[in-house]
Design a protein around this motif. Structure first.
Motif, short mmCIF file in Angstrom:
data_model
loop_
_atom_site.label_atom_id
_atom_site.label_comp_id
_atom_site.label_asym_id
_atom_site.label_seq_id
_atom_site.Cartn_x
_atom_site.Cartn_y
_atom_site.Cartn_z
N TRP A 15 0.83 -1.22 0.00
CA TRP A 15 0.00 0.00 0.00
C TRP A 15 0.86 1.26 0.00
O TRP A 15 0.45 2.29 -0.56
CB TRP A 15 -0.98 0.02 1.19
CG TRP A 15 -2.19 -0.80 0.94
CD1 TRP A 15 -2.59 -1.91 1.64
CD2 TRP A 15 -3.18 -0.60 -0.08
NE1 TRP A 15 -3.75 -2.41 1.11
CE2 TRP A 15 -4.14 -1.62 0.06
CE3 TRP A 15 -3.34 0.33 -1.09
CZ2 TRP A 15 -5.24 -1.72 -0.78
CZ3 TRP A 15 -4.44 0.24 -1.92
CH2 TRP A 15 -5.37 -0.77 -1.77
N ALA A 19 0.19 3.96 -2.71
CA ALA A 19 -0.14 5.33 -2.30
C ALA A 19 0.78 6.33 -2.99
O ALA A 19 0.33 7.38 -3.48
CB ALA A 19 -0.03 5.46 -0.78
N GLN A 23 -0.23 9.15 -5.71
CA GLN A 23 0.16 10.56 -5.50
C GLN A 23 0.88 11.08 -6.75
O GLN A 23 0.64 12.20 -7.19
CB GLN A 23 1.07 10.64 -4.27
CG GLN A 23 1.22 12.01 -3.68
CD GLN A 23 -0.08 12.55 -3.13
OE1 GLN A 23 -0.73 13.37 -3.79
NE2 GLN A 23 -0.48 12.12 -1.96
N ALA A 42 -5.12 8.54 -2.36
CA ALA A 42 -3.72 8.28 -2.01
C ALA A 42 -3.51 8.51 -0.51
O ALA A 42 -2.79 7.75 0.16
CB ALA A 42 -2.80 9.20 -2.81
N HIS A 44 -5.74 8.11 1.86
CA HIS A 44 -6.32 6.98 2.59
C HIS A 44 -5.44 5.74 2.48
O HIS A 44 -5.28 5.00 3.45
CB HIS A 44 -7.73 6.67 2.08
CG HIS A 44 -8.78 7.37 2.88
ND1 HIS A 44 -9.29 8.59 2.50
CD2 HIS A 44 -9.38 7.05 4.04
CE1 HIS A 44 -10.17 8.97 3.41
NE2 HIS A 44 -10.24 8.06 4.35
N ALA A 45 -4.88 5.52 1.29
CA ALA A 45 -3.98 4.37 1.12
C ALA A 45 -2.78 4.50 2.06
O ALA A 45 -2.32 3.51 2.64
CB ALA A 45 -3.53 4.28 -0.33
N LEU A 46 -2.32 5.73 2.24
CA LEU A 46 -1.15 5.96 3.11
C LEU A 46 -1.53 5.82 4.59
O LEU A 46 -0.85 5.12 5.35
CB LEU A 46 -0.62 7.37 2.84
CG LEU A 46 0.83 7.65 3.19
CD1 LEU A 46 1.77 6.81 2.35
CD2 LEU A 46 1.14 9.13 2.97
N TRP A 50 -1.13 1.78 4.67
CA TRP A 50 0.27 1.70 5.10
C TRP A 50 0.39 1.81 6.63
O TRP A 50 0.71 0.84 7.29
CB TRP A 50 1.08 2.77 4.36
CG TRP A 50 2.38 3.22 4.96
CD1 TRP A 50 2.71 4.50 5.31
CD2 TRP A 50 3.56 2.43 5.24
NE1 TRP A 50 3.99 4.53 5.80
CE2 TRP A 50 4.54 3.29 5.77
CE3 TRP A 50 3.86 1.08 5.12
CZ2 TRP A 50 5.79 2.85 6.18
CZ3 TRP A 50 5.12 0.64 5.52
CH2 TRP A 50 6.06 1.51 6.04
N VAL A 89 -9.84 -0.41 1.88
CA VAL A 89 -8.92 0.56 1.24
C VAL A 89 -8.97 0.43 -0.28
O VAL A 89 -9.00 1.43 -1.00
CB VAL A 89 -7.47 0.38 1.76
CG1 VAL A 89 -6.54 1.40 1.12
CG2 VAL A 89 -7.42 0.54 3.27
N LEU A 93 -10.04 3.27 -2.93
CA LEU A 93 -9.12 3.71 -3.99
C LEU A 93 -9.77 3.58 -5.36
O LEU A 93 -9.61 4.44 -6.23
CB LEU A 93 -7.84 2.89 -3.92
CG LEU A 93 -6.66 3.41 -4.73
CD1 LEU A 93 -6.11 4.68 -4.11
CD2 LEU A 93 -5.54 2.38 -4.81
#
Lengths: 133, 138
Positions: A15, A19, A23, A42, A44-46, A50, A89, A93
């Motif tokens: 992730w 992310a 970005q 991005a 939210h993914a981070l 992550w 997630v 995304l």
């Protein structure tokens, strides 16, 4: 390191890469609603894919163990947490950039949110008995 | 795990669930199942819960647990006096609750005071962690 932790940490690393790629894609897309959607996705993914996933994995590994048969709690519950978090997630995304087209995509956010809430509750239940002296 | 760390980590888990719930509510606004005027307060609540209540508090709790203990210490307090840390955690949580309440009724003055209290609580917690960032055997 237990298998569940390895899965959490490896998916967290994936992730992180996704992310950063999202970005970068946002930076290369002309400004507009799609760009904004990509940036939010991005983030939210981070934050969830992550950071939160890394925290979950390391906590399952490092928190004081219980005595008995399942010292790190229910493996099945842990797998559900892993599944719900990652499905949440991924759905977020996938839905964010296309949501600007309208339609029923807004409900995909609700589903993604409910999946992540399920993961949060599941994780709290999983480690609840391990936060002790 | 010391009491301060247990308190911070348990409260962090509670904020994680609260923040995720607020996130679902924000998505319900986007799906037009909740009125648009709720978007701002819910979004602010979601961000504050996740950033301060969950991440910050969890990191502080784990740091209080895991950072090196003092080699020469009062037997009651191997990690130094725990009380300021516990006070910091309590202040942070009360302030975050006030922030949520202030966001709901759009009371910006209360919100400003609550964020100042969060800053004070961060200083209290940091003051107990600072001396433990040290070489082994000290």
């Amino acid at each position: 390191m237990p298998l569940l932790t390895r899965l959490f940490v490896k998916l967290a690393l994936l992730w992180l890469v996704v992310a950063m790629a999202a970005q970068a894609a946002a930076a290369w897309t002309p400004p507009g609603a799609t760009t904004r959607g990509l940036q939010v996705a991005a983030f939210h993914a981070l934050a969830v894919g992550w950071l939160t996933q890394m925290v979950f994995g390391v906590a399952i590994w490092m928190f004081p163990k219980r005595k008995g048969d399942a010292p790190r709690g229910s493996d099945l519950l842990g797998r559900w947490v892993l599944l719900l978090l990652n499905v949440g997630v991924a759905l977020r995304l996938a839905a964010e950039p296309v949501s600007t087209r309208g339609g029923g995509w807004a409900w995909a956010f609700v589903a993604a949110g409910v999946a992540q809430l399920g993961a949060a509750i599941g994780f709290a239940l999983l480690v609840r008995g391990r936060i002790r002296g | 795990m010391p009491f301060g760390a247990r308190l911070a980590i348990r409260l962090a888990l509670a904020w994680l669930v609260a923040g995720a719930t607020a996130g679902v509510a924000v998505s319900l606004v986007r799906a037009e199942a909740l009125p648009p005027w709720t978007a701002g307060p819910l979004y602010r609540g979601h961000v504050a819960s996740m950033l301060f209540g969950w991440f910050t508090q969890l990191v502080l709790g784990v740091a209080f647990w895991m950072l090196p203990k003092f080699a020469r210490h009062d037997p009651r307090w191997p990690r130094g006096d725990e009380r300021p840390f516990v006070a910091g955690v309590v202040v942070m949580n009360v302030a975050l609750l006030c922030t949520m309440g202030a966001a709901a009724v759009d009371a910006s003055q209360t919100s400003r005071v609550a964020f100042a209290a969060v800053a004070v609580s961060a200083a209290l917690c940091a003051s107990r962690l600072w001396p433990r960032i040290k070489a082994f055997g000290v």
